[in-house]
Design a protein around this motif. Structure first.
Motif, mmCIF file in Angstrom:
data_model
loop_
_atom_site.group_PDB
_atom_site.id
_atom_site.type_symbol
_atom_site.label_atom_id
_atom_site.label_comp_id
_atom_site.label_asym_id
_atom_site.label_seq_id
_atom_site.Cartn_x
_atom_site.Cartn_y
_atom_site.Cartn_z
ATOM 1 N N PHE A 259 -42.582 40.245 34.809
ATOM 2 C CA PHE A 259 -41.895 39.119 33.938
ATOM 3 C C PHE A 259 -41.808 39.402 32.572
ATOM 4 O O PHE A 259 -43.035 39.825 31.751
ATOM 5 N N ILE A 260 -40.737 39.631 31.798
ATOM 6 C CA ILE A 260 -40.551 39.956 30.811
ATOM 7 C C ILE A 260 -39.899 38.594 29.680
ATOM 8 O O ILE A 260 -38.717 38.325 29.799
ATOM 9 N N ASP A 261 -40.743 37.874 29.168
ATOM 10 C CA ASP A 261 -40.350 36.804 28.390
ATOM 11 C C ASP A 261 -39.484 35.727 28.872
ATOM 12 O O ASP A 261 -38.487 35.467 28.500
ATOM 13 N N VAL A 262 -40.048 35.486 30.168
ATOM 14 C CA VAL A 262 -38.965 34.547 31.179
ATOM 15 C C VAL A 262 -39.354 33.160 30.537
ATOM 16 O O VAL A 262 -40.344 32.542 30.524
ATOM 17 N N ASP A 263 -37.902 32.382 30.714
ATOM 18 C CA ASP A 263 -37.879 31.048 30.326
ATOM 19 C C ASP A 263 -37.262 30.349 31.476
ATOM 20 O O ASP A 263 -36.435 31.049 32.084
ATOM 21 N N GLY B 291 -33.850 32.653 30.589
ATOM 22 C CA GLY B 291 -33.934 33.560 29.591
ATOM 23 C C GLY B 291 -34.918 34.568 29.703
ATOM 24 O O GLY B 291 -35.844 34.557 30.851
ATOM 25 N N GLY B 292 -34.872 35.878 29.357
ATOM 26 C CA GLY B 292 -35.776 36.868 29.828
ATOM 27 C C GLY B 292 -35.400 37.536 31.070
ATOM 28 O O GLY B 292 -34.167 37.392 31.342
ATOM 29 N N GLN B 293 -36.295 38.448 31.377
ATOM 30 C CA GLN B 293 -36.038 39.316 32.482
ATOM 31 C C GLN B 293 -36.927 39.505 33.675
ATOM 32 O O GLN B 293 -38.213 39.195 33.258
ATOM 33 N N ILE B 294 -36.639 39.547 34.921
ATOM 34 C CA ILE B 294 -37.767 39.853 35.886
ATOM 35 C C ILE B 294 -37.353 41.112 36.559
ATOM 36 O O ILE B 294 -35.971 41.340 36.949
ATOM 37 N N THR B 295 -38.275 42.139 36.772
ATOM 38 C CA THR B 295 -37.925 43.148 37.356
ATOM 39 C C THR B 295 -38.899 43.464 38.608
ATOM 40 O O THR B 295 -39.996 42.917 38.498
ATOM 41 N N ILE B 296 -38.107 44.038 39.565
ATOM 42 C CA ILE B 296 -38.999 44.181 40.665
ATOM 43 C C ILE B 296 -38.820 46.001 41.022
ATOM 44 O O ILE B 296 -37.651 46.230 41.001
ATOM 45 N N GLY B 297 -40.013 46.595 41.033
ATOM 46 C CA GLY B 297 -39.780 48.138 40.897
ATOM 47 C C GLY B 297 -38.963 48.536 39.708
ATOM 48 O O GLY B 297 -39.635 47.774 38.728
ATOM 49 N N ASP B 298 -37.943 49.488 39.656
ATOM 50 C CA ASP B 298 -37.336 49.369 38.273
ATOM 51 C C ASP B 298 -36.028 48.822 38.253
ATOM 52 O O ASP B 298 -35.543 48.765 37.277
ATOM 53 N N ARG B 299 -36.053 47.649 38.898
ATOM 54 C CA ARG B 299 -34.695 47.070 38.875
ATOM 55 C C ARG B 299 -34.648 45.775 38.281
ATOM 56 O O ARG B 299 -35.508 44.845 38.564
ATOM 57 N N VAL B 300 -33.867 45.423 37.554
ATOM 58 C CA VAL B 300 -33.735 44.108 36.787
ATOM 59 C C VAL B 300 -32.996 43.217 38.021
ATOM 60 O O VAL B 300 -32.133 43.552 38.355
ATOM 61 N N VAL B 301 -33.679 42.183 38.159
ATOM 62 C CA VAL B 301 -33.208 41.503 39.330
ATOM 63 C C VAL B 301 -32.711 39.990 39.184
ATOM 64 O O VAL B 301 -32.152 39.139 39.983
#
Ligand SMILES: Nc1ncnc2c1ncn2[C@@H]1O[C@H](COP(=O)(O)OP(=O)(O)OP(=O)(O)O)[C@@H](O)[C@H]1O
Ligand SMILES: [Mg+2]
Lengths: 329, 272, 366
Positions: C6-10, C57-67
């Motif tokens: 989770f990257i700075d997820v809103d 807002g922000g990003q979620i990734t699973i593995g190397d993929r932004v989902v």
């Protein structure tokens, strides 16, 4: 509220593994700015229009368009054949001022009592009784009492004409059989009796509907409310007014709305039993619509009556549901 | 808890109203069975003379009326039912721009009575040369049925647990597959009740048929009965037999499905 | 390999901030538990990871993929719902096979995988039944099985045990943990029950009011809570708090609040006023000569919670409320006077205003 928020500054998102949160950019939305209401990925949304499309086309072509056309027609004097003349709102003025039309709407209001009030009253009586006792065989009673509903109104009307028949109709025969021969009447032929006689048929048809709706509602009222009322020492009558009646508010509104709509739309019953007669003692708006449009060549007037009828139905439905909701608060 | 007298009172009143509901129906059936050569009175029973039905069927042309009614009713129920499931699904479980306003359009369709539209409908369909065809009976009836059906099915789909739809989505099902294979099996009671109601209303519709068709071969059963009555006011047994013929199909459908039907009415009535 | 990040997820719903600025790395194969009080945003965070909610807002990734914009079915995840969401008209077998069929897995492979999952969960006997014919615990296992057969990169579970009775819950807790260790898949598990979190999680993410308060192993959270919220949320019975004055004393700090007036040897570096957190096991009835305790402190018993093997006694020490831990049964009644001592090593200190944990000399020494 989302609209007044400043757009998040965007830069190409880079998924730097373990990158510091501060350096991490928010993703770049295609439309620019944030999308607080953005759709979850994979949730069907636009396809919703496709699901609705066929139904909507049918509705638009066969209800919305005719409705608009009806409004248009209602603004003309037209006999259905020759060129019409502009009428403006005259046809609507007639609805209020023409005594024949006024009385047809008045008849509809009288019929309301038979279509809506009486059936709901009977339904409430039964619901109130059912609320207090575990009635065995309730499903059976429901099925039977609902039965008149499913029979075509034309059949019902034919049947009741036989019953009301003055010479050897079942009702007069019955009265004679129990020694009340003096009360026999020409039920559908008498100026004062015809309307209530037609109304009686409607009550016979619709009390089953009210009963089914209301007894269903009663079964949704929590038993604890009745227990509480009993602990407080309420008798059957108090119990009805304190628990059953308030608990049935929603169902009563539904039953009243439905039966009111049926009452105002009533056509086939009157057409078969009395054709509006004797005189115009049982004429109703829907009958006037048919009569004027297809018998006497007053198409504009018929359209205006139809629109007025729709408006009245709409207003009464809204009113009933407003009252029910207000009571809920 | 309740006293014995109260129990008795309850059953008495239920019985009374059941009797009241049944008596005219039994009466007309008895009348239809009377010997036509006797002096006939409504409701009296003098044996079983099934010949009346045969006479009515032949003189009244009821075979043709029933066929018309069957064609119209089956088409309307199938088409309107299917379209209602589709649109009710979208309104109940999907979020899309304008769904609220669009739903009001459907509600409007529910509120506007046939009586308000019949006049322009007649002229519109006549311009399309559709009067005096089955289309004139089918299309408007589909429209009013779809308005109701959408309303009804939407109420059902809203009551479905969202997590079920989400589970299917995660499992990789499309919205189409989810509708037909995951949700519809659950919708059986709601669909069944809708089917009975649409069947009943379509079969019993009178005004539309009265206005739209003049061709005797297209007359539906209720319309046919009204003409039959005009010709046979004095022949009680024949008229009664005709009435029974017209009413029977709906009554049979109702009797077969009444269990589910009433249950569907009970659960669906006050949700929407 | 499926790390989840989770990257700075809103997440905003209209005006409500359900999740704010959550950043979190979940390692491959890790069992991560989201825990927090009701309405803290756990479910919302999980649903964003599942793709059932959009990300504001922000990003979620699973593995190397932004989902962020990847549909749930493409994320290679499986989810266990709180109400199980079993397809009621399908048999257990069909429920288990549903996701595989949607993915066009060959028939014999489906049969094999369903059989394996059914065996792992002891469902073999119920495969022909419909969900309505199962007990709550069996239905729960079917829900687990449906996720398991899919063999996804990430398992998501939203309070999967909350509909079970207490005994079954404890049992299933162990079962889920065992299965997760066997398959070694990344798992995100949401619960509001901190005992569940402590016993199951490799690491725990504590959420409160949409914000991630602290992430760490159960031990870290228990021993070194980052703030007063985490300290109070983790541990049962909960840590007791009171505000105390601190005065320097020879060889330590003197702590005063109500009837509490103790000198803590080796403690230093505290501001003049602190919030003191006392875990129950650090407050024990006073015994003369027990070197590990400071005191005595006298107070009045407010309530007694006897659990059989141990007893927790709520004590009001002149305004400072503390829970005292006694071995076995304690012959105490509300209103009784009691003397207890405090083990200084078990105390935690927090800034009165911000609630943040304060380091002390004792801690530094450890
Ligand atoms: N669809 C929604 N619309 C508006 N607000 C929502 C919606 N879903 C959740 N919220 C709000 O977001 C916040 C977080 O909700 P969430 O369901 O994530 O809590 P939770 O931690 O799972 O709580 P619980 O333990 O009760 O399940 C709550 O304040 C909730 O009211
Ligand atoms: Mg939740």
């Amino acid at each position: 509220m989302s609209a007044i928020e400043p757009a998040t500054p965007t830069s190409p998102a880079s998924a730097v593994a373990g990158g510091a949160a501060g350096a991490e950019a928010k993703p770049d939305w295609p439309l620019g700015g944030t999308r607080p209401e953005a759709r979850p990925p994979g949730e069907p949304r636009r396809v919703g229009y496709l699901y609705i499309l066929p139904a909507f086309l049918i509705l638009a072509g066969l209800i919305l368009y005719p409705l608009g056309h009806a409004v248009y027609l209602s603004l003309w004097h037209w006999d259905g054949l020759t060129t019409g003349t502009w009428a403006g709102l005259e046809n609507y003025a007639d609805v209020v001022s023409d005594p024949a039309l006024r009385s047809s709407f008045a008849h509809a209001l009288v019929l309301l009592a038979f279509y809506a009030l009486l059936p709901v009253a009977i339904g409430l009586l039964i619901a109130g009784l059912v609320a207090r006792a575990q009635v065995r065989g309730l499903a059976f009673f429901r099925t039977v009492i609902f039965l008149p509903q499913v029979i075509a109104m034309v059949v019902v009307a034919v049947m009741w004409r036989m019953i009301y028949e003055p010479e050897n109709g079942a009702l007069n025969e019955l009265l004679r059989a129990v020694g009340l021969g003096s009360l026999t009447q020409s039920w559908l032929g008498d100026f004062d009796l015809a309307l209530p006689s037609v109304g009686g048929i409607a009550t016979w048809v619709y009390y089953g509907l009210a009963m089914v709706l209301l007894t269903a509602g009663v079964q949704k009222i929590p038993q604890s409310l009745y227990d509480a009322a009993r602990v407080d020492g309420a008798g059957p009558v108090r119990e009805f007014f304190a628990v059953t009646l308030p608990g049935l508010r929603g169902e009563i509104a539904v039953a009243l709305t439905l039966t009111t709509i049926f009452a105002l739309r009533n056509f086939d019953l009157v057409y078969i039993t009395t054709k509006g007669g004797p005189g115009d003692a049982t004429s109703v708006p829907a009958f006037e619509v048919y009569d004027r449009a297809f018998q006497t060549g007053q198409v504009g007037s018929a359209a205006a009556i139809g629109i007025s009828l729709a408006v009245v139905i709409f207003l009464i439905s809204v009113l009933i549901n407003r009252v029910a909701e207000r009571g809920a608060r | 808890m309740t006293s014995r007298t109260e129990q008795t009172l309850t059953y008495t009143i239920l019985g009374l109203f059941s009797l009241l509901a049944l008596a005219p129906i039994v009466g007309i059936v008895f009348t239809a069975l009377q010997n036509p050569d006797n002096v006939n009175a409504f409701g009296s029973f003098d044996g079983i003379h099934l010949g009346n039905f045969k006479d009515a069927w032949e003189q009244g042309n009821f075979g043709s009326y029933l066929k018309s009614s069957a064609i119209v009713t089956v088409t309307v129920v199938v088409v309107a039912g299917t379209l209602s499931i589709l649109s009710g699904y979208a309104f109940g479980l999907m979020r899309f721009r304008g769904s609220g306003v669009l739903f009001y359009v459907f509600l409007l369709g529910l509120m506007v009575p046939m009586e308000a539209m019949i006049v322009p409908l007649y002229y519109d369909l006549r311009d399309l040369s559709l009067t005096d065809t089955y289309w004139a009976l089918i299309l408007p009836q589909i429209a009013t049925s779809v308005a109701f059906g959408t309303f009804w099915m939407r109420a059902f789909f809203r009551s479905v647990p969202r997590s079920l739809v989400e589970a299917a989505r995660i499992d990789g099902a499309t919205s189409w597959f989810t509708l037909w294979r995951v949700l519809l099996p659950l919708a059986k009671p709601a669909v069944l009740t809708m089917t009975v109601l649409l069947f009943m209303w379509t079969w019993n519709e009178f005004l539309l048929a009265l206005v739209m068709v003049t061709d005797e071969g297209l007359r539906t059963a209720p319309l046919g009965l009204s003409f039959f009555q005009g010709r046979n006011t004095s022949n009680l047994t024949l008229l009664a037999a005709g009435s029974v013929i017209v009413a029977t199909p709906v009554v049979v459908v109702y009797m077969f499905l009444q269990r589910h039907f009433i249950r569907g009415m009970l659960s669906g009535a006050v949700k929407g | 390999m499926a790390e989840v990040r989770f990257i700075d997820v809103d997440k905003r719903y209209g005006g409500v901030d359900a999740v704010r600025g959550v950043s979190l790395d979940i390692a491959d194969g890790e069992f991560m538990v989201f825990v927090g009080p009701s309405g803290s945003g756990k479910t919302t965070a999980l649903r964003m990871l599942a793709g059932l909610e959009s990300i504001s807002g922000g990003q979620i990734t699973i593995g190397d993929r932004v989902v962020n914009d990847v549909a749930p079915r493409e994320r290679d995840i499986a989810m266990v719902f709180q109400d199980y969401a079993l397809y009621p008209q399908m048999t257990v077998f069909d429920n288990l096979a549903f996701g595989l069929r949607r993915r066009k897995v060959p028939k014999d492979e489906i049969a094999r995988r369903v059989a394996r999952a059914a065996e792992a969960l002891d469902l073999g006997r119920y495969l022909r039944r419909k969900p309505g014919q199962l007990s709550g615990g069996q239905a729960q296992r079917v829900a687990l099985g449906r996720a398991l057969v899919r063999d996804p990169q990430v398992f998501l579970m939203d309070e999967p045990l909350s509909n079970l009775d207490a005994k079954l819950r404890t049992q299933t807790r162990g079962e889920i943990k065992r299965l997760q260790q066997e398959v070694g898949r990344t798992t995100v598990y949401v619960t509001h029950d901190q005992v569940e979190a402590m016993t199951m999680g490799d690491r725990i993410a504590v959420m409160n009011d949409g914000v991630l308060e602290q992430v760490g192993t159960p031990e870290e959270l228990y021993e070194r809570p980052a703030n007063r919220f985490v300290a109070g949320f983790i541990g049962s019975p909960a840590m007791a708090f009171f505000d105390a004055d601190v005065v320097a004393a020879d060889g330590g700090a003197r702590l005063r609040c109500g009837a509490v007036d103790v000198v803590l040897p080796g403690v230093g570096g505290l501001p003049a006023e602190v919030t003191v957190g006392v875990r129950p096991e650090c407050a024990r009835p006073w015994e003369e000569g027990d070197g590990r305790l400071v005191g005595p402190v006298s107070g009045v018993v407010e309530y007694v919670e006897a659990l059989g093997r141990e007893t927790f006694v709520g004590v009001d020490a002149g305004g400072a409320r503390v829970v005292v831990h006694c071995e076995g049964r304690a012959a105490l009644q509300p209103g009784d006077a009691i003397e207890f001592g405090i083990a200084p090593a078990g105390l935690r200190f927090f800034a009165c205003d911000s609630g943040l944990a304060l380091p002390t000399a004792v801690e530094a020494a450890r």
